[in-house]
Design a protein around this motif. Structure first.
Motif, PDB file in Angstrom:
ATOM      1  N   PRO A 195       8.700 -19.410  -5.386  1.00 35.85           N
ATOM      2  CA  PRO A 195       9.925 -19.470  -6.207  1.00 35.85           C
ATOM      3  C   PRO A 195      10.124 -18.205  -7.045  1.00 35.85           C
ATOM      4  O   PRO A 195      11.246 -17.728  -7.190  1.00 35.85           O
TER       5      PRO A 195
ATOM      6  N   VAL B  71      12.387 -17.341  -3.199  1.00 34.83           N
ATOM      7  CA  VAL B  71      12.551 -18.191  -2.011  1.00 34.83           C
ATOM      8  C   VAL B  71      13.225 -19.504  -2.435  1.00 34.83           C
ATOM      9  O   VAL B  71      12.799 -20.129  -3.412  1.00 34.83           O
ATOM     10  N   ARG B  72      14.295 -19.880  -1.700  1.00 35.21           N
ATOM     11  CA  ARG B  72      15.002 -21.117  -2.041  1.00 35.21           C
ATOM     12  C   ARG B  72      14.205 -22.344  -1.600  1.00 35.21           C
ATOM     13  O   ARG B  72      13.377 -22.244  -0.693  1.00 35.21           O
ATOM     14  N   SER B  73      14.464 -23.496  -2.237  1.00 33.47           N
ATOM     15  CA  SER B  73      13.643 -24.692  -1.990  1.00 33.47           C
ATOM     16  C   SER B  73      13.777 -25.243  -0.563  1.00 33.47           C
ATOM     17  O   SER B  73      12.969 -26.054  -0.138  1.00 33.47           O
TER      18      SER B  73
ATOM     19  N   PHE C 103      13.661 -23.195   2.014  1.00 31.82           N
ATOM     20  CA  PHE C 103      13.002 -22.109   2.783  1.00 31.82           C
ATOM     21  C   PHE C 103      14.000 -21.273   3.615  1.00 31.82           C
ATOM     22  O   PHE C 103      13.586 -20.514   4.473  1.00 31.82           O
TER      23      PHE C 103
END
Lengths: 465, 56
Positions: free
Chosen positions: A200, A204-206, A208
């Motif tokens: 994070p 990186v977005r949750s 992926f």
């Protein structure tokens, strides 16, 4: 001189006496045991440093993945087609097989060199552990180009940890080696946990969805850190291949594979290579990006995993340094005047601890790993020539044993000659070993063909020992 | 069997908690505390399981 060599050889033989007999089928290990052994051995403190260094050397993401995939495959194939077949045919350790080929004094030279190289490796492990204590105590890790310690606190921490590891190695190798088995799955999980927790902060977005983009622009972006050499896929591939050169091409893992029912068990080394030398290296690369590319394994693990991360660096350093110190002590026991094992382990520990105070060893770990494998590689080449090539060319095998030589000078000359050849070879350090290996096989075979008599036909056809 | 199961549970917690932190379900402090606790559970029960196996 000759009698002194013979006396040393006799002392060394007594140390290895319990391994003299070839392993019987009743003592063969299962595939599961082999897989567990490899998985446990290759998640160590070095992994915190190696993966991070790939980032600092400006490896691009695609180069990293291609290099690790093929490099580790080559390592697995080396175990399977070079080391395991000789081990399962002879059922002996390298110590006893090399004794037949090179004579006891040759084996002594190998043992002492190996012991000294082990000391440097253990020193690097202590340095890595010292970064964890240093990060908690507020002592900064040395800079990337430092050779000597830059503060009083750093060597003091290294001395304390070195003393602790040495005392534990003296107290009992067996007990602690069993504890190391408990540590390995946990270490692997901590590597993964720390890497995931850093994502994070890197953006990186949750879901992926931008993982590849972040990985290729913020982690393995192809730009080396200041003062670091640029590495490509070939560097990574060769590094992954020779990271355990002494074990597969150098044949020291004959000690393991003599317990394998057949040579195909070599493929099980993949259970150590891909989780340890691929996934763990990727994880440490992510972690170092999380602390702006500082080479401080302790700080990066603590930042990513808190106390558990710091403990992982300490425990990984200890579980690697402990057997290394023990083996160094064993090697030195043979060249000391009847010293007990605790004293030689203390000697190895003292040397190792002093080396650990010099940050240069862990900050140049990649080069050191290359030199370590390179120094012992010619021995593997000599054994391969004697085991596979000599019978096919009808050259007499095991001449040292047959004629009672204390030292096979020709083998020693080839060993030294190969190292000189590698030294003068105008290629990068990582690529030197392969031409060196071929040089050693060729020169040893040629020298033997010119100096040894032909073996009888029936003997040469049945080379099994 | 129970001891080995508890050891496995500790390890599983260590593996799951960073993903919960990654998703934003838990804070940094909770993630790091649970990681330490999961590690302790693993070491205690894995050591016990190993000792029992060695005795057997």
């Amino acid at each position: 001189m000759k009698s002194r060599l013979a006396a040393l050889a006799s002392e060394m033989d007594q140390l290895q006496e319990f391994e003299r007999e070839p392993v019987s089928p009743t003592h063969f290990q299962t595939a599961r045991q082999f897989a567990g052994l490899f998985a446990g051995e290759h998640v160590a403190a070095t992994e915190f440093v190696i993966g991070a260094f790939f980032v600092l050397h400006g490896v691009a993401l695609k180069d990293l993945l291609i290099g690790l995939l093929f490099g580790n495959l080559l390592a697995v194939l080396s175990w399977t087609f070079v080391c395991a077949p000789i081990a399962t045919r002879t059922r002996l350790t390298l110590y006893w097989y090399l004794r037949r080929i090179g004579g006891p004094a040759f084996m002594g030279v190998y043992n002492v060199l190996n012991g000294a190289l082990y000391c440097v490796l253990a020193g690097a492990m202590i340095s890595v552990s010292a970064t964890a204590v240093g990060a908690l105590a507020g002592v900064p890790a040395p800079g990337l180009n430092d050779i000597l310690p830059t503060s009083i606190a750093w060597p003091l921490i290294a001395l304390c940890i070195g003393a602790l590891f040495t005392i534990m190695a003296i107290l009992g190798f067996e007990k602690f080696s069993r504890f190391a088995v408990v540590c390995s799955p946990w270490l692997f999980v901590i590597f993964v946990a720390c890497a995931v927790a850093v994502l994070p902060a890197l953006g990186v977005r949750s879901d992926f969805s931008n993982l590849w983009e972040v990985a290729s622009t913020r982690i393995w972006n192809g730009i080396p850190s200041s003062g670091q050499e640029k590495f490509g896929a070939l560097h990574v591939m060769f590094f992954a291949w020779f990271a355990n050169l002494a074990m597969h091409i150098g044949l020291s893992d004959m000690a393991l594979f003599r317990f394998a029912p057949n040579w195909k068990y070599g493929f099980l080394s993949a259970c150590g290579m891909y989780p340890g030398h691929m996934l763990a290296w990727i994880c440490s690369g992510i972690m170092v990006a999380g602390i702006n590319r500082q080479m401080d394994p302790g700080l990066m693990a603590i930042q990513a995993g808190g106390i558990a991360g710091g403990a992982a660096v300490m425990i990984a350093g200890w579980t690697t340094a402990n057997p290394t110190l023990y083996r160094s002590g064993l090697a030195f026991q043979a060249i000391t005047p009847n010293w007990p094992r605790w004293r030689t382990t203390a000697l190895a520990g003292t040397i190792t601890t002093l080396l650990a105070c010099m940050p240069v060893f862990f900050l140049h770990l990649l080069d050191y790993v290359a030199i370590y494998g390179l120094a012992l590689m010619p021995v593997g080449a000599i054994v391969v020539a004697e085991h596979w090539i000599f019978p096919r060319l009808r050259i007499e095998q095991y001449t040292a044993e047959r004629r009672g030589w204390v030292m096979n000078w020709m083998a020693l000359l080839v060993w030294v000659g190969t190292l000189l050849f590698c030294y003068w070879l105008p290629v990068h350090l990582y690529f030197k070993w392969l031409p060196g290996y071929l040089f050693a096989v060729f020169t040893y075979t040629l020298a033997a063909a010119l100096t040894r008599r032909l073996a009888p036909v029936n003997y040469s056809q049945g080379a099994r020992v | 069997m129970i001891v080995r199961g508890l050891a496995g549970l500790g390890l599983m917690v260590c593996l799951i908690i960073p993903f919960l932190f990654f998703e934003g379900s838990v804070t940094d402090g909770v993630y790091k505390t649970v990681l330490v606790l999961g590690s302790l559970v693993w070491f205690i029960f894995a050591t016990l399981a190993m000792r029992r196996r060695n005795r057997a």
